[in-house]
Design an enzyme around this catalytic site. Sequence first.
Site, mmCIF file in Angstrom:
data_model
loop_
_atom_site.group_PDB
_atom_site.id
_atom_site.type_symbol
_atom_site.label_atom_id
_atom_site.label_comp_id
_atom_site.label_asym_id
_atom_site.label_seq_id
_atom_site.Cartn_x
_atom_site.Cartn_y
_atom_site.Cartn_z
ATOM 1 N N CYS A 126 0.826 -1.051 0.020
ATOM 2 C CA CYS A 126 -0.073 -0.071 -0.080
ATOM 3 C C CYS A 126 0.799 1.443 0.070
ATOM 4 C CB CYS A 126 -0.931 0.027 1.311
ATOM 5 S SG CYS A 126 -0.389 -0.749 2.573
ATOM 6 N N HIS A 234 -2.502 6.217 4.931
ATOM 7 C CA HIS A 234 -0.999 6.340 5.142
ATOM 8 C C HIS A 234 -0.771 7.869 4.444
ATOM 9 C CE1 HIS A 234 -0.846 2.356 6.198
ATOM 10 N NE2 HIS A 234 -0.313 1.642 5.136
HETATM 11 C C1 2RA Z 1 1.134 -2.118 6.481
HETATM 12 N N1 2RA Z 1 1.781 -2.025 4.289
HETATM 13 O O1 2RA Z 1 0.730 -1.048 6.695
HETATM 14 C C2 2RA Z 1 1.626 -2.901 5.248
HETATM 15 C C3 2RA Z 1 0.630 -3.972 4.931
HETATM 16 N N2 2RA Z 1 -0.607 -3.527 4.639
HETATM 17 O O2 2RA Z 1 1.490 -2.962 7.743
#
Ligand code: 2RA
Length: 329
Positions: A126, A234
């Site tokens: 991601c 994120h």
């Molecule tokens: C996380 N990118 O954010 C990794 C797996 N989804 O932990």
Amino acid sequence: MRIAVVGATGMVGQVILEVLQERNFPLTELIPVASERSVGKSIVFKKKEHPIVSLQTALEKQPDIALFSAGGDTSLLWAPRFAEIGTRVIDNSSAWRMDATKKLIVPEINASQLTKEDFIIANPNCSTVQLVMVLNPLHQRFKVRRVIVSTYQSITGTGVKAVQQLENEMQSKKGEMAYPYPIHQNAIPHCDVFLENDYTKEEMKLTQETKKILHDENVLVSATAVRIPVVGGHSESVNVEFEKAVSVGDIKAVLQETPGVQLKDNPDVNAYPMPVFARGKDEVFVGRIRADHSHSHAINMWIVADNLRKGAATNAVQIAEYLIDQNLV
Ligand code: 2RA
């Protein structure tokens, strides 16, 4: 089109079902797959109940496409079995991403690489997806030399256990820990496991996957991945060094024209990307674009996206849509 969703009861699996429904994906049969303990239960899709089945039962139903989000071990064992019967597997785990024989796809960047020979297709991590969605058009136009990225990652990337840990801590309740430390009012610089070089696996995914997707081993990437107590997506603070000096205006002009990327950048009115606004959306939001006063060839920016959508589910569904549009399935 028979579509299996492997890991249908997990966080990403549930978002895959939402996205399939929202985009009115052309499926004739939905095959929700989960672990043995969920077999027999059902999920609701388009107001209809669909029984959850085992991987073996799903295999026997011979799906045209299988969207996997069930961890690397399950993918390593079962993706080849589905591929063997002609199913196109789109896998969200890290199992196949760096396999030289498998393609690592962000549709807006490299879907054209896909052919009828591809039966196991890897969905990037991601935090990589949102980074390369911005880097790719800039690399094509201005040639990226080096990227320094710090991530501020949602606990949803870890899964239900992490969300539960935060809820418990906010209510001063004890419970199972997804992290070695409390996540409430904290920032943990530890996503996935530590490697020999003292980076974490999450950080090296950003380096290795970015090179593969941009198809350029010369792009240098150094990452620090941090977990923070948010749920919307994120965030990434990114410093990009180009071959030559590039103006902020030129950067913005390119990103303005990039499908799937949305500029949100006007400090005068406090306009910049944030997880609370990115949650539930598929765009990759970019802001805080500014010249790096310490380096004439570098630009700083702030990138935010919903890690469960464009970072995972939506990207996978877009790959499936591409396969259908291009008659590759
Ligand atoms: C996380 N990118 O954010 C990794 C797996 N989804 O932990």
